[in-house]
Design a protein around this motif. Structure first.
Motif, PDB file in Angstrom:
ATOM      1  N   MET A 122       0.966  -1.162  -0.090  1.00 16.44           N
ATOM      2  CA  MET A 122      -0.012  -0.063   0.097  1.00 16.44           C
ATOM      3  C   MET A 122       0.906   1.258   0.131  1.00 16.44           C
ATOM      4  N   GLU A 123       2.251   0.909   0.531  1.00 18.79           N
ATOM      5  CA  GLU A 123       2.835   2.295   0.750  1.00 18.79           C
ATOM      6  C   GLU A 123       3.308   2.904  -0.751  1.00 18.79           C
ATOM      7  N   ASN A 124       3.209   2.083  -1.724  1.00 17.81           N
ATOM      8  CA  ASN A 124       3.776   2.717  -3.253  1.00 17.81           C
ATOM      9  C   ASN A 124       2.644   3.093  -3.857  1.00 17.81           C
ATOM     10  N   TYR A 125       1.300   3.250  -3.187  1.00 15.57           N
ATOM     11  CA  TYR A 125       0.100   3.681  -3.830  1.00 15.57           C
ATOM     12  C   TYR A 125       0.259   5.172  -4.024  1.00 15.57           C
ATOM     13  N   LYS A 126       0.369   5.625  -5.198  1.00 21.85           N
ATOM     14  CA  LYS A 126       0.233   7.062  -5.705  1.00 21.85           C
ATOM     15  C   LYS A 126      -1.155   7.539  -5.305  1.00 21.85           C
ATOM     16  N   ILE A 127      -1.306   8.659  -4.440  1.00 21.47           N
ATOM     17  CA  ILE A 127      -2.502   9.346  -4.313  1.00 21.47           C
ATOM     18  C   ILE A 127      -2.675  10.551  -5.074  1.00 21.47           C
ATOM     19  N   LEU A 128      -1.448  11.198  -5.111  1.00 20.79           N
ATOM     20  CA  LEU A 128      -1.321  12.263  -5.866  1.00 20.79           C
ATOM     21  C   LEU A 128      -0.263  12.451  -6.978  1.00 20.79           C
ATOM     22  N   GLU A 129      -0.684  12.836  -8.079  1.00 20.72           N
ATOM     23  CA  GLU A 129       0.607  13.010  -9.156  1.00 20.72           C
ATOM     24  C   GLU A 129       0.164  14.426  -9.825  1.00 20.72           C
ATOM     25  N   ILE A 130       1.402  15.144  -9.576  1.00 24.14           N
ATOM     26  CA  ILE A 130       1.764  16.579 -10.304  1.00 24.14           C
ATOM     27  C   ILE A 130       2.422  16.354 -11.630  1.00 24.14           C
ATOM     28  N   LYS A 131       2.208  16.524 -12.864  1.00 20.80           N
ATOM     29  CA  LYS A 131       2.933  16.410 -13.776  1.00 20.80           C
ATOM     30  C   LYS A 131       3.076  17.637 -14.828  1.00 20.80           C
ATOM     31  N   ASN A 132       4.350  17.826 -14.859  1.00 16.82           N
ATOM     32  CA  ASN A 132       4.900  19.149 -15.765  1.00 16.82           C
ATOM     33  C   ASN A 132       3.962  20.477 -15.621  1.00 16.82           C
ATOM     34  N   LEU A 133       3.988  20.681 -14.332  1.00 22.20           N
ATOM     35  CA  LEU A 133       3.053  21.970 -13.760  1.00 22.20           C
ATOM     36  C   LEU A 133       3.575  23.143 -14.083  1.00 22.20           C
ATOM     37  N   LEU A 134       2.879  24.152 -15.170  1.00 22.91           N
ATOM     38  CA  LEU A 134       3.296  25.365 -15.328  1.00 22.91           C
ATOM     39  C   LEU A 134       2.466  26.337 -14.710  1.00 22.91           C
ATOM     40  N   LYS A 135       2.739  27.333 -14.167  1.00 29.77           N
ATOM     41  CA  LYS A 135       2.112  28.440 -13.555  1.00 29.77           C
ATOM     42  C   LYS A 135       2.762  29.913 -13.886  1.00 29.77           C
ATOM     43  N   ASP A 136       2.173  30.529 -14.513  1.00 24.74           N
ATOM     44  CA  ASP A 136       2.535  31.822 -14.992  1.00 24.74           C
ATOM     45  C   ASP A 136       1.429  32.910 -14.721  1.00 24.74           C
ATOM     46  N   TYR A 137       1.824  34.064 -13.987  1.00 19.58           N
ATOM     47  CA  TYR A 137       1.207  35.233 -13.854  1.00 19.58           C
ATOM     48  C   TYR A 137       1.053  36.249 -15.014  1.00 19.58           C
ATOM     49  N   GLY A 138       1.957  35.968 -16.142  1.00 19.75           N
ATOM     50  CA  GLY A 138       2.154  36.797 -17.231  1.00 19.75           C
ATOM     51  C   GLY A 138       3.635  37.549 -17.328  1.00 19.75           C
ATOM     52  N   ASN A 139       4.495  37.493 -16.334  1.00 22.34           N
ATOM     53  CA  ASN A 139       5.826  38.120 -16.315  1.00 22.34           C
ATOM     54  C   ASN A 139       6.817  36.918 -16.042  1.00 22.34           C
ATOM     55  N   GLY A 140       6.723  35.639 -16.404  1.00 24.63           N
ATOM     56  CA  GLY A 140       7.614  34.722 -16.453  1.00 24.63           C
ATOM     57  C   GLY A 140       7.060  33.781 -15.506  1.00 24.63           C
ATOM     58  N   SER A 198      -0.436  25.168 -17.843  1.00 29.53           N
ATOM     59  CA  SER A 198      -0.138  23.484 -18.460  1.00 29.53           C
ATOM     60  C   SER A 198       0.111  22.482 -17.556  1.00 29.53           C
ATOM     61  N   GLY A 199      -0.005  21.264 -17.691  1.00 32.35           N
ATOM     62  CA  GLY A 199       0.396  20.254 -16.852  1.00 32.35           C
ATOM     63  C   GLY A 199      -0.933  19.757 -16.311  1.00 32.35           C
ATOM     64  N   GLU A 200      -0.701  18.437 -15.543  1.00 35.04           N
ATOM     65  CA  GLU A 200      -1.739  17.589 -15.211  1.00 35.04           C
ATOM     66  C   GLU A 200      -1.512  17.518 -13.480  1.00 35.04           C
ATOM     67  N   ILE A 201      -2.703  17.498 -12.836  1.00 32.24           N
ATOM     68  CA  ILE A 201      -3.000  17.044 -11.410  1.00 32.24           C
ATOM     69  C   ILE A 201      -3.798  15.931 -11.338  1.00 32.24           C
ATOM     70  N   LEU A 202      -3.286  14.830 -10.842  1.00 37.87           N
ATOM     71  CA  LEU A 202      -4.158  13.656 -10.839  1.00 37.87           C
ATOM     72  C   LEU A 202      -4.366  13.294  -9.468  1.00 37.87           C
ATOM     73  N   LEU A 203      -5.478  12.898  -8.957  1.00 39.39           N
ATOM     74  CA  LEU A 203      -5.984  12.504  -7.543  1.00 39.39           C
ATOM     75  C   LEU A 203      -6.491  11.161  -8.019  1.00 39.39           C
ATOM     76  N   ASP A 204      -5.967  10.134  -7.287  1.00 38.96           N
ATOM     77  CA  ASP A 204      -6.402   8.638  -7.383  1.00 38.96           C
ATOM     78  C   ASP A 204      -6.287   8.411  -8.703  1.00 38.96           C
ATOM     79  N   GLY A 205      -5.281   8.818  -9.504  1.00 39.02           N
ATOM     80  CA  GLY A 205      -5.379   8.604 -11.088  1.00 39.02           C
ATOM     81  C   GLY A 205      -6.143   9.347 -12.042  1.00 39.02           C
TER      82      GLY A 205
END
Length: 249
Positions: free
Chosen positions: A1-19, A60-67
């Motif tokens: 059970m310890e290897n169960y991924k509950i949350l995955e964040i993939k290639n997340l990009l956050k930009d307010y407009g100046n980088g 851009s990017g993905e956030i996955l909860l329980d896959g």
């Protein structure tokens, strides 16, 4: 059970407009893992938590909860936030409500749970954090540390699968910090899945299963706490840690 991924964040990009504030961030969090995120002010730590909880939109990017992907236009963030609870720096308690009323509002109004049952759970949780005697008090009658413990109870009573803590001791007087950190340590020992942003390095070392060090919107280094705190691999992490005093083991 310890290897169960509950949350995955993939290639997340956050930009307010100046980088980018967050640039290509990828992290997996396992069930019952305590992940601590540290780094200088402005590096993107708190923004990352807010993106995970849908308080900030990502470019851009993905956030996955329980896959399952949760960052799209159809996401019901009210439901997601019942599964991913968040505790903020500034408590956000309603001043006109008693401590009990603040705590039971979410489970009764949002989740539709039985009030009598929720009140009993609230009493149990307040007792657990040493605040049962404050159940009928108002927020203005509590210290900062007490308010923060109430905020933690308010999140816990929603029975979230993941708890996010955003520098929850930052607004507290030094003598109040310990009482809040002790509650979080107890949660960690109880198997809660937690992502913690903090400037308390001794606490981070004690509570973390894994540490991520961020700077400039990037993950600079990550590893197990003992390895990271005693033998950081990057020069930047060494510089950062040298500004702190550590308790002797």
């Amino acid at each position: 059970m310890e290897n169960y991924k509950i949350l995955e964040i993939k290639n997340l990009l956050k930009d307010y407009g100046n980088g980018p504030v967050l640039d290509d961030i990828s992290i997996d969090i396992n069930k019952s893992e305590v992940l601590v995120i540290i780094g200088p002010s402005g590096c993107g730590k708190s923004t990352l938590l807010r993106c995970i909880n849908g308080l900030e939109k990502i470019q851009s990017g993905e956030i996955l909860l329980d896959g399952k992907k949760i960052n799209d236009e159809k996401t019901n963030w009210s439901k997601i936030r019942q599964r991913i609870g968040m505790v903020f720096q500034n408590y956000e308690l309603f001043p006109h409500m008693t401590i009990l009323e603040n705590i039971i509002l979410g489970p009764t109004k949002v989740q539709g749970r039985d009030k009598k049952e929720v009140v009993e759970i609230a009493k149990t949780l307040l007792d657990r954090v040493g605040l049962l005697d404050k159940i009928d008090s108002y927020p203005k009658e509590l210290s900062g540390g007490q308010k923060q413990r109430v905020a933690i109870v308010r999140s816990l009573i929603m029975e979230p699968e993941i708890m996010l803590f955003d520098e929850v001791t930052a607004a507290l007087d030094p003598e109040m910090v310990r009482e809040v950190l002790d509650v979080m340590l107890e949660l960690a020992k109880g198997g809660s899945t937690m992502i913690i942003v903090t400037h308390e390095m001794n606490f981070a070392r004690a509570v973390a299963d894994r540490v991520i060090f961020m700077e400039g919107g990037h993950i600079v280094e990550e590893g197990e706490p003992e390895e990271f705190f005693t033998n950081p691999k990057t020069e930047r992490a060494k510089e950062f840690l040298n500004t702190f005093t550590f308790e002797k083991k």
